[in-house]
Design an enzyme around this catalytic site. Structure first.
Site, short mmCIF file in Angstrom:
data_model
loop_
_atom_site.label_atom_id
_atom_site.label_comp_id
_atom_site.label_asym_id
_atom_site.label_seq_id
_atom_site.Cartn_x
_atom_site.Cartn_y
_atom_site.Cartn_z
NE ARG A 259 -3.59 -2.53 0.33
CZ ARG A 259 -3.22 -3.70 -0.15
NH1 ARG A 259 -2.10 -3.80 -0.86
NH2 ARG A 259 -3.95 -4.78 0.02
CB SER B 43 -9.09 -1.40 4.25
OG SER B 43 -9.79 -2.54 3.80
CD GLU C 20 -5.25 0.41 3.23
OE1 GLU C 20 -5.81 0.86 2.20
OE2 GLU C 20 -5.25 -0.80 3.51
#
Length: 353
Positions: A175, A253, A349
C-alpha cells in the site's frame, strides 16, 4: 460556486467555493477555495502558468476514496478527470491496457474482462480512480497493482513536464509508492498521474490463494473458476463485508494490515492463538488488522458521529454528519488500544488533509 477564467487562461475554468462533501467517499465537510478540473496534461500546465493560482498549494483529488478531510484544503484542488480506456499492445505473453487517471477503477476491471483480457479480477470493486491505484498500490485477494503494472504517465507539478515512470521508479511497497513520500526522492504533492498502463499476462492464471476465495471454491464445488467467476465472487465478498460509500460514508479499509517478524507473530500467537495471520515469502507474517481491532472490542463502537463498521472492524464509517476530526480521534483511539494490547502500531491507509 462560480466559474471564472483569466484572459490568458480562457480554456481553464476555475470553480470557487466548491463543497467537497460529495467528492470524498467519507462524506466529510470541506470547501475548496479554488477547484480546477484536469482533463489533460495541458490543463495541468495551464494551471501552473496561471498568474494567480500557479504558485498556490495544490491537492490532487481523484475519486476521494482514500481521503480524510479535517479542514478546508489550502490553495487549489485539482480534480483529475482524464478519461479513456484502450488496448495499447497485444503480445504473445501479455495484453497491455491503458486507463485515463479519471476512470473508475472498478469500471476498468469490468471492461477488461468484457474485452477478453483477464488478470485484474481480484481487484474488482475497489473504490476510487485508475490514477489513484498506483499511488496506493491497491491490493486485494492475493493480488497487488504492482503485480500487473507496466508504466504510468504523470505531470511534474513544479516544471509542468510530462514524465513516464516504470515500476522501479514508482518504488512500490505494501500500500505504498513514491507518490506517498515527501522529501528527497519522493513525489508526494509533486506529481499528478494522468494515465496508467497495465500488463495482463497470457495465458491467464487464476490467483486463488486467499482464504475467502478458497472458501468460495469449497462452497460452490468449483475448483477451477474462470476470471469472470472470480470477479463475481470478489464483488459478492466485498459487498457482504464492506458498506457502500453511496449509502454509508467510508474510505474502505482504514488501516494497513501490519507486517511483523516471525518471532513477533509467534509471540502473539502464544497469547492469542486465534489471530488471523498470513505467511509472506520473506519469512515475515501479515496480520489481519481487522481482527486486531475486533479483539480490542471496537466493532460497532462510535466516537461522536464516526464509528467502526459492524460487519468489518477494519472500516471506519460516517454515522451521519461526522467531521474529519471525529474520524481522526476514533482512528487514534483504535491505534492506542491495539498498541496497548498487542504492541503493534497500526498505520492508516487514507491520506489525512
Amino acid at each position: 460556486m462560480h466559474l471564472s477564467t483569466g484572459s490568458s487562461q480562457s480554456s481553464l475554468p476555475i470553480e470557487h467555493g466548491v463543497n467537497l462533501r460529495e467528492l470524498n467517499t467519507f462524506g466529510l465537510p470541506a470547501t475548496a477555495t479554488h477547484l480546477v478540473r484536469i482533463a489533460s496534461d495541458a490543463d495541468v500546465r495551464r494551471l501552473l502558468d496561471h498568474p494567480r493560482l500557479g504558485r498556490l498549494p495544490k491537492l490532487v483529488l481523484g475519486g476521494g476514496s482514500n481521503l480524510v478531510l479535517t479542514r478546508d484544503p489550502p490553495g487549489v484542488v485539482m480534480r483529475v478527470e482524464v478519461m479513456g480506456r484502450r488496448l495499447v499492445a497485444e503480445h504473445d505473453d501479455a495484453w497491455v491496457v491503458e486507463f485515463g487517471a479519471g476512470e473508475s477503477w472498478h469500471d476498468c476491471v469490468r471492461w477488461t474482462l468484457e474485452q477478453g483480457w483477464p488478470g485484474l479480477e481480484n481487484l474488482a470493486l475497489i473504490p476510487g480512480t485508475a490514477g489513484a491505484a498506483p499511488v496506493q498500490n491497491i491490493g486485494a485477494y492475493g493480488l497487488e497493482l504492482a503485480d500487473r503494472f507496466d508504466a504510468l504517465d504523470a505531470v511534474d507539478l513544479v516544471t509542468g513536464r510530462s514524465v513516464t515512470l516504470d515500476a522501479r521508479a514508482c518504488a512500490f511497497g505494501y500500500r505504498d509508492s513514491v507518490f506517498k513520500h515527501a522529501g528527497f526522492g519522493g513525489l508526494a504533492g509533486r506529481s499528478l498521474v494522468t494515465r496508467v498502463r497495465l500488463r495482463l499476462p497470457r495465458p491467464w492464471k487464476p490467483v486463488l490463494g486467499y482464504l475467502d476465495l478458497e472458501r468460495r471454491m469449497a462452497e460452490t464445488g468449483c475448483a477451477h473458476p474462470d476470471a469472470r467467476t472470480i470477479f463475481d465472487w470478489v464483488c459478492e465478498i466485498r459487498r457482504a463485508k464492506l458498506p457502500d460509500p453511496a449509502v454509508v460514508g467510508n474510505a474502505g479499509s482504514f488501516f494497513k494490515n501490519p507486517v511483523v517478524s516471525a518471532e513477533q507473530c509467534h509471540d502473539i500467537i502464544a497469547r492469542d492463538p486465534h489471530i488471523v495471520h498470513y505467511p509472506l515469502p520473506d519469512g515475515r507474517f501479515k496480520l489481519a488488522a481487522g481482527w486486531l481491532i475486533d479483539a480490542c472490542g471496537w466493532k460497532g463502537k462510535n466516537v461522536g458521529r464516526a464509528g467502526v463498521y459492524e460487519r468489518q472492524a477494519l472500516v471506519l464509517v460516517n454515522r451521519g454528519g461526522a467531521s474529519g476530526a471525529e474520524v481522526v480521534t476514533l482512528a487514534r483511539a483504535i491505534q492506542e488500544s491495539v498498541y496497548g494490547r498487542f504492541g503493534i502500531r497500526l498505520e492508516p491507509e487514507p491520506v489525512v488533509v
